[in-house]
Scaffold this motif. Structure first.
Motif, short mmCIF file in Angstrom:
data_model
loop_
_atom_site.label_atom_id
_atom_site.label_comp_id
_atom_site.label_asym_id
_atom_site.label_seq_id
_atom_site.Cartn_x
_atom_site.Cartn_y
_atom_site.Cartn_z
N UNK A 330 0.72 -1.45 -0.05
CA UNK A 330 -0.12 -0.24 0.00
C UNK A 330 0.95 1.18 -0.14
N UNK A 331 2.04 1.10 0.56
CA UNK A 331 2.63 2.51 0.78
C UNK A 331 3.97 2.56 -0.25
N UNK A 332 4.43 3.69 -0.68
CA UNK A 332 5.51 3.93 -1.61
C UNK A 332 6.91 3.23 -1.27
N UNK A 333 7.14 3.11 0.02
CA UNK A 333 8.42 2.15 0.19
C UNK A 333 8.37 1.29 1.53
N UNK A 334 7.09 0.42 1.39
CA UNK A 334 6.90 -0.65 2.18
C UNK A 334 8.08 -1.74 2.16
N UNK A 335 8.34 -1.87 0.71
CA UNK A 335 9.37 -3.04 0.57
C UNK A 335 10.68 -2.56 1.10
N UNK A 336 10.93 -1.20 0.81
CA UNK A 336 12.25 -0.69 1.11
C UNK A 336 12.40 -0.86 2.73
N UNK A 337 11.52 -0.68 3.33
CA UNK A 337 11.45 -0.79 4.85
C UNK A 337 11.61 -2.31 5.40
N UNK A 338 11.24 -3.20 4.47
CA UNK A 338 11.54 -4.59 4.70
C UNK A 338 12.78 -4.84 4.36
N UNK A 339 13.66 -4.02 3.56
CA UNK A 339 14.90 -4.61 3.36
C UNK A 339 15.95 -4.04 4.38
N UNK A 340 15.60 -3.19 5.14
CA UNK A 340 16.45 -2.61 6.02
C UNK A 340 16.15 -3.00 7.66
N UNK A 341 15.13 -3.84 7.51
CA UNK A 341 14.63 -4.44 8.92
C UNK A 341 13.75 -3.64 9.69
N UNK A 342 12.80 -2.84 8.70
CA UNK A 342 11.91 -1.79 9.40
C UNK A 342 11.16 -2.21 10.49
#
Length: 888
Positions: A330-342
């Motif tokens: 749903x969000x523009x960087x939900x996947x990017x957050x997952x990459x860095x251990x968000x």
């Protein structure tokens, strides 16, 4: 604006959903910004949805937070960062590292996210950092990890265009991810892709479906368990793939029932529709099953995800062109957050927080001995810990949990009780910012520089094209300053986002022999120029330049034995609450985003749906004595909201739908998440925001009103209000439980100043309760108020446009009080196409005149539906209704 930026087109990425569309932004010398889709970006190939195309309208500095504030008072950055560092350090010294927490956002850039996680998990030594992505895709993450051993989305957007069947589960793709939906629709026209939509509501997406399964809310597991068992029974099994690359099939099948009659009973579907879906799925090789919040936001969200994945594993339909399960974020960087251990349960670079070897590896890379050694508090638990005093200092970044979290009033209470609350944002008056001790002015979209990753693992650059206003700073800079003041200077040496990205990329490949899915080591050596010019790149992007577009097609997964796991998914019974007999379904509307802090600034986006509403089936409305456009109290065990009735047969009987967007600045009482009990999925910790139990009743308004004003209206004398931006001011829907002493005084109160006698034109019909007032300054309209005993019948578009018109004669001023344009002036009607600002009346007139028999005909004549396409279902409905009218 720096003169060098004017008229220079910058390639960047959209600020909204997880589709991750490329944008061409061109700032102009007058301060405006032209927005267009990037034809070279592989996510959208030049298309933008209505929200993306209106980004330029959301960039003004009106209301921006431009300076740090402590206790409401402006301070320097040095003073603000010193105070934050001191209070966090003091809490840690007195109560330990788990007494502090960060709550961050999928709207941060990856570089921001990386530094925040490094500070908390690597140096403070606590995993108490969670993200609002917990609210949208944590169950997808948990399901992926259970099945694949890693958080991987196996496919790409191209699979939507190559599939023979696409199944959309809990996803109103046409409204929530319009550009991806249009890619699917184009493929459908080209190759005949079949579309099945599984959703309790008949949404704009369901209108386009070959088969719409309007299931009982929450019964997805029963449906997919049935499909899973059916495929086993009819032999739709890839026995070679299952034997060589999976485990756990027998245990998972033991939990499933494939009897069509049983599935129909559990899901509320017609048995013939269940049979048709099962047969279509079983006989079609190229199948994509895409799911979104309707799956994830549930107390059984993780099981729903795994029940879908099970059907793809048993048939071997994964990781190959045109097939696989697909989580649409749903969000523009939900996947990017997952990459860095968000998330509070992760470490950076797909390392496992609960694995000692991974913690030791990360510690060596970051040169720290303070890596968090146990999972932190997930979002719901985190705010409970704030409320009960376990969290002494909390920092919230780029999100508005007082509006978006379940049991939102409890979140507000928690923040007010917390000893120290910091909020980094671009606005000072959000529901959350009002609870802050310290406000830090963050850079907004167009001002910040970094990367985001979309739903198909595509990393794109978000580039700055505007100067930083006032003292606003990027989030990574703010975090770095505070980390240094806490004593971690050597670990936070960053001077630009490229420095952070290089470390992020290097960490992804550090001691990674292929055991971790996320690897972008091939980008670690980028210098500043290379980073600036970085084209969209999909991970994995390894140092050896080996390419891997999809995961799972080769039968390799990231579990200890390399096999994918079938997961048994039990069917949970529906929740019952006799006092609250109706099921509440929450979600999004087409032209707004999250809590409207950005889209609410656009007059164009506010025209399509300008007011919070509850969608009710006609039989439910009749039983409750609710008529079209009445105001409605929606009540749960936690409280109540008041919203407008939208009576529609597209709503499933026994359920209601309320959108999530309205907040304390845009409506009197419409924060729907304040009604949602904070129940969570036991595996993912994701709250069940999509549903709750409610009852409805008519709000006993004595009077209804509609107003347009040049400045923000003062609504304190109204029992109900909802605001929307207009081109030159505001529109306000109003209501009261009792008549005011004077309608003129109420009007003056709305405008915020005393009215001179000669400046006001008024018509009063006391017997009918109709009152109309308009105030002028010279030949300009200052505001107008229309009041009636029933919902006001006046042309909203006409009255909003009147704020931009000149009224030079008394006749012109009196004509305004008619509430609609003269016969020689067309009224466009309610907005349908936001991209080209085409209204209902324009489309209806074209159809009546015989000028359009299809959506494409309307597009050819009016352009409506030819850009993002999210209005095509609505255009189709208008054509159908008018065609029936013409036939009669």
């Amino acid at each position: 604006m720096d003169a060098t930026r004017a008229n220079t087109t910058v390639r960047t990425t959209c600020a909204y959903c997880g589709v991750g569309c490329g944008v061409l932004a061109t700032p102009r010398a007058d301060g405006s910004v032209d927005i267009a889709g990037d034809p070279e970006h592989p996510a959208n190939f030049g298309r933008l949805c209505s929200k993306g195309s209106a980004l330029g309208e959301t960039l003004g500095l009106d209301g921006r937070l431009l300076h740090p504030r402590v206790g409401g008072r402006r301070v320097s950055w040095d003073a603000a960062t010193e105070l934050v560092a001191e209070r966090f350090a003091h809490a840690i010294a007195e109560h330990g590292p788990n007494s502090v927490a960060l709550y961050v956002s999928g709207q941060l850039l990856t570089e921001d996210y990386f530094v925040a996680n490094k500070l908390m998990k690597g140096f403070i030594g606590s995993a108490n950092i969670d993200t609002n992505s917990r609210l949208c895709m944590a169950s997808a993450v948990a399901g992926h990890r259970r099945a694949f051993g890693a958080d991987i989305v196996p496919g790409t957007y191209e699979d939507f265009e190559q599939a023979d069947l696409v199944v959309l589960v809990g996803s109103n793709l046409a409204w929530c991810h319009p550009v991806l939906h249009q890619r699917l629709m184009a493929a459908r026209d080209r190759i005949g892709t079949r579309l099945v939509v599984i959703d309790p509501r008949r949404t704009a997406t369901a209108v386009d479906a070959d088969l719409h399964l309007a299931i009982e809310p929450g019964s997805d597991v029963a449906l997919f368990n049935g499909l899973f068992a059916y495929m086993s029974e009819v032999g739709a099994v890839d026995t070679g793939f299952v034997a060589a690359h999976t485990c756990g099939l027998e245990q998972a099948l033991a939990e499933a029932s494939g009897h069509v009659a049983d599935v129909a009973r559990l899901t509320g579907l017609d048995p013939s529709d269940v049979q048709a879906f099962f047969e279509l799925f079983a006989r079609t090789e190229k199948v994509v099953t895409a799911f979104s919040q309707g799956v994830n936001q549930s107390v059984s969200g993780t099981d729903k995800v795994n029940s879908i994945i099970n059907c793809h594993l048993i048939s071997g339909r994964i990781g190959k062109p045109g097939m696989g399960p697909f989580s649409v974020t749903g969000q523009p960087n939900a996947m990017g957050g997952r990459e860095v251990g968000g998330l509070a349960t992760q470490l950076a670079a797909h390392m496992d927080l609960e694995a000692a070897a991974d913690r030791e590896r990360l510690g060596r890379f970051w040169q720290t001995r303070s890596v968090a050694d146990r999972p932190g508090l997930k979002a719901v638990d985190l705010f409970e810990a704030v409320r009960d005093g376990r969290i002494k200092a909390l920092w919230i970044m780029a999100t508005n949990p007082v509006a978006s979290m379940p049991d939102a009033d409890l979140v507000r209470e928690a923040l007010k009780a917390c000893p120290f609350v910091v909020v980094s944002d671009i606005l000072p008056d959000t529901d959350t910012a009002k609870c802050a001790d310290v406000l830090l002015p963050a850079a907004g979209w167009g001002e910040k520089d970094g990367t985001v990753t979309n739903s198909e693992r595509l990393i794109s650059r978000q580039r700055a094209f505007l100067d930083l206003p006032g003292e606003a700073r990027p989030d990574w800079w703010i975090i770095t300053q505070i980390a240094r003041r806490m004593g971690f200077t050597a670990a936070f040496p960053y001077s630009k986002p490229a420095d952070i990205f290089a470390e992020h990329a290097a960490l992804s490949s550090f001691e990674n022999d292929g055991g971790r899915a996320f690897d972008i080591g091939g980008l670690a050596a980028l210098d500043a120029a290379g980073y600036h010019e970085l084209a969209p790149a999909r991970w994995p992007f390894r140092r050896d330049a080996s390419a891997q577009t999809r995961f799972g097609g080769d039968g390799r997964f990231f579990t200890p034995d390399g096999r994918a796991r079938f997961v048994a998914t039990p069917v949970a019974g529906p929740a019952r609450e006799p006092r609250y007999p109706m099921v509440l379904n929450t979600g999004r509307v087409r032209d707004h985003w999250h809590t409207m802090t950005r889209t609410g600034r656009s007059p164009r986006l506010s025209r399509h749906i300008a007011e919070p509403f509850v969608e009710i089936h006609p039989l439910d409305a009749a039983q409750a004595g609710i008529g079209p456009a009445d105001l409605v109290r929606v009540e749960s065990p936690l409280g109540q909201i008041v919203v407008r009735a939208l009576v529609a047969a597209t709503q499933r009987q026994g359920t209601v739908f309320v959108p999530m967007h309205w907040n304390g600045q845009t409506a009197s009482d419409a924060r729907v998440d304040s009604l949602v009990i904070a129940d969570t999925d036991p595996v993912s910790g994701q709250p069940a925001l999509k549903s709750g139990r409610v009852r409805i009743a008519r709000f006993p308004a004595r009077w209804y009103g509609f107003a347009v004003t040049r400045s923000s209206p003062r609504t304190q004398d109204c029992d109900y209000w909802a605001l929307a931006r207009a081109r030159a001011g505001y529109c306000a829907e109003l209501a009261g439980l009792a008549d005011p002493a004077s309608w003129r005084d109420l009007f003056a109160s709305l405008l915020g100043f005393t009215l001179a006698e000669d400046d006001v034109h008024a018509l009063h019909d006391v017997q009918s309760g109709h009152h109309r007032l308009a105030a002028f300054s010279g030949d300009r309209l200052l505001g107008a108020l229309f009041v009636a005993r029933e919902p006001v019948a006046a042309s909203r578009s006409f009255l909003a446009a009147a704020l931009t018109e000149r009224f030079e004669t008394p006749q012109d001023r009196l004509a305004l009080l008619a509430g609609r344009p003269r016969g020689d002036v067309p009224d466009t009607g309610a907005l349908v196409c936001s991209c080209f600002e085409i209204g209902t009346n324009q489309i209806e007139a074209l159809v009546r005149a015989g000028g359009a028999k299809s959506v494409d005909d309307v597009g050819a004549k009016l352009k409506a539906g030819t850009n993002c396409g999210s209005c095509r279902a609505e255009i189709r409905r208008i054509i159908h209704a008018r065609s029936l009218e013409n036939a009669n």
